[in-house]
Design a protein around this motif. Structure first.
Motif, PDB file in Angstrom:
ATOM      1  N   GLY A   1       0.826  -1.206   0.000  1.00  0.00           N
ATOM      2  CA  GLY A   1       0.000   0.000   0.000  1.00  0.00           C
ATOM      3  C   GLY A   1       0.856   1.250   0.000  1.00  0.00           C
ATOM      4  N   LEU A   2       0.378   2.303   0.657  1.00  0.00           N
ATOM      5  CA  LEU A   2       1.120   3.559   0.665  1.00  0.00           C
ATOM      6  C   LEU A   2       2.449   3.389   1.389  1.00  0.00           C
TER       7      LEU A   2
ATOM      8  N   LYS B   1      -5.973   8.973  -2.429  1.00  0.00           N
ATOM      9  CA  LYS B   1      -5.432   7.890  -1.615  1.00  0.00           C
ATOM     10  C   LYS B   1      -4.872   8.396  -0.281  1.00  0.00           C
TER      11      LYS B   1
ATOM     12  N   ASN C   1      -6.336   5.666   5.093  1.00  0.00           N
ATOM     13  CA  ASN C   1      -5.037   5.172   4.626  1.00  0.00           C
ATOM     14  C   ASN C   1      -3.887   5.741   5.459  1.00  0.00           C
TER      15      ASN C   1
END
Length: 539
Positions: free
Chosen positions: A95-96, A138, A143
């Motif tokens: 992911g991030l 995002k 997140n």
């Protein structure tokens, strides 16, 4: 339905006029489109009109305009020192990525602190989307919270290790005396249920629960080395044992540790000396040993000009608590007058209250109660009185000897050091220069809005402090490159760079990027920072 407006841009003596259409998108943000150049605005015979261009430019559309100048500098500071890649390497995740997210959050603290819920909107108005290649949508609170939770899993000890490895990437900037500053501050919460959040000595003049944050930093550049959080009720003096352990983690030759008077207990000095760490510390005049040292006569032959006035000093080879070293006794006249007048006022007030109590006759039949009342009155100056309770009678008298000794200590402070190489005129500025760390704390609290803490999970609190640590590190590196002596110069230069925006324009089928025309001051800042070629190509 939009409306038509004119934009005026002054360059030199000319005013250029554009026609623009303003409208609001679905998020309520104002955007611009169908911009058209109208010409140069002039005033003749008291009337203002526009001189149309000989050849009208093609119509163009503004598709995006973002904050660029300060964002580009701060992001590239992190990039130049390899901090983004280092964070990704130390805390890998799907992911991030941690590096890009934490650097973006740190820059947000420097520019304009936003909550996680509002961060995505702020991020979209900056050039960070271009630098990180992470779309704004995002960067939502869910997140961001997930990235912080991932980082929090490394724990307190892991976080100290990450700080040390980040410091390894910048420590080469310290080329002078490698003295280390250590101090502790606090930050408050509105939450009360976290384990470390407790009531304690409050530095912010409020009654809110808090945590304590210790910080080690270099003396010359003010580069942060590591931080650690403690319970809100821990005293400063009880953190030194952990500091000694943490210093063994860093690959950095520490010339001396500079400590304030709140840190230099007998036990701490013995522990530091037994670990072969040189000390430059202020010693509180509470022990008889310390009092005896400063009661010496100052000849005023040795003098040193300090920003706050002239300081006289004596350099005495001696030992303190059995530790061989040097006692540097400093004296100045303004401190003498202030300390003496403050003490005498307190004594006079206490004497008047005692006289009033004794004259009242209210306590004549109960000497124990009278003794208790007198001791409450003289609290803070009890050493200057002798209180006796004998044969059912309570008496109080001046402690003449102690008052005479106190006069010998007025205007003096004691610096103890185990450094036998530096001269006293070198040691004194090093010690009084410890306010560097106070300025760091002030920067963290006031500029970077570290408090109040708005996170309510134990592991996330330390992650949040780490992001503030990164933000301060970036400012310290900016200050180093810019060559500013104070934080005001750093703030004003960043404010100036924040005026530079980058705009994406569509001319027919062609898309080009344009930035605000740079002022001489902005060009000079880019040049000082040293990223000119990387950041202003095409400007």
């Amino acid at each position: 339905m939009g409306y038509m407006a004119k934009s005026r841009i002054k360059r030199g003596n000319r005013v250029y006029v554009y026609e623009r259409e303003n409208y609001r998108d679905e998020f309520g943000r104002v955007k611009h489109r169908n911009t058209r150049y109208l010409g140069i605005e002039v005033t003749e015979n008291g009337k203002t009109h526009i001189i149309s261009p000989k050849k009208r430019l093609k119509e163009f559309e503004v598709i995006k305009s973002v904050r660029y100048g300060d964002i580009s500098i701060l992001y590239n500071i992190f990039k130049e020192y390899g901090i983004i890649d280092l964070l990704d390497e130390l805390v890998p995740r799907g992911g991030l990525p941690v590096g890009a997210v934490f650097v973006s959050l740190a820059i947000n603290h420097i520019i304009d602190r936003e909550t996680l819920n509002m961060f995505s909107r702020w991020y979209q108005d900056t050039a960070l989307e271009e630098f990180t290649n992470i779309p704004a949508e995002k960067m939502n609170s869910t997140n961001l919270g997930a990235v912080m939770k991932t980082f929090g899993k490394i724990g307190v000890e892991g976080m100290v290790d990450v700080c040390v490895k980040v410091f390894n990437n910048v420590k080469h900037l310290e080329t002078g005396s490698a003295s280390l500053l250590y101090d502790i501050t606090s930050t408050y919460f509105y939450a009360k249920k976290l384990p470390k959040v407790r009531l304690g000595y409050n530095r912010d003049d409020n009654s809110l629960p808090q945590i304590n944050i210790s910080l080690a930093a270099t003396k010359n550049k003010g580069l942060p080395i590591f931080f650690r959080t403690y319970e809100g009720n821990i005293t400063d003096v009880n953190t030194i044992h952990q500091l000694i352990s943490d210093l063994k983690r860093i690959d950095f030759k520490v010339d001396a540790i500079i400590l304030d008077r709140g840190m230099t207990s007998r036990k701490n000095l013995l522990d530091l000396a037994s670990n072969h760490l040189k000390i430059i510390g202020g010693i509180p005049l509470t022990s008889n040993e310390a009092k005896g040292i400063v009661e010496c006569r100052i000849s005023e032959e040795n003098e040193l000009i300090r920003p706050l006035g002239l300081v006289y000093y004596e350099d005495i080879s001696t030992s303190l608590f059995g530790i061989p070293g040097r006692a540097i006794v400093c004296f100045n006249h303004s401190d003498l007058e202030r300390e003496r007048s403050t003490r005498l006022k307190k004594i006079v007030i206490a004497e008047k209250k005692i006289t009033k109590l004794l004259d009242s006759g209210a306590c004549n039949e109960n000497s124990d109660y009278l003794e208790k009342e007198i001791k409450a009155i003289i609290k803070g100056v009890s050493g200057y009185f002798i209180v006796k309770n004998e044969n059912g009678e309570t008496t109080v008298a001046p402690n003449v000897d102690e008052r005479k000794r106190a006069r010998l200590r007025d205007g003096k402070c004691l610096i103890f050091t185990t450094d036998f190489e530096k001269t006293a005129s070198e040691i004194i500025p090093l010690y009084f220069g410890k306010d560097v760390i106070e300025k760091i704390f002030n920067c963290l609290k006031n500029w970077l809005d570290m408090q109040p803490v708005r996170h309510f999970e134990e592991d996330i609190v330390d992650v949040y402090i780490f992001i503030c640590y990164l933000a301060y590190l970036c400012l310290a590196l900016y200050k180093h490159h810019f060559g500013a002596t104070g934080w005001e110069g750093v703030r004003s230069s960043l404010d100036e760079m924040g005026r530079i925006r980058k705009t994406a324009l569509v001319f027919g089928e062609e898309t080009i990027d344009k930035t605000t025309i740079l002022t001489k001051e902005q060009k000079d800042i880019f040049k000082k920072i040293g990223f000119k070629d990387k950041l202003i190509q095409g400007m």
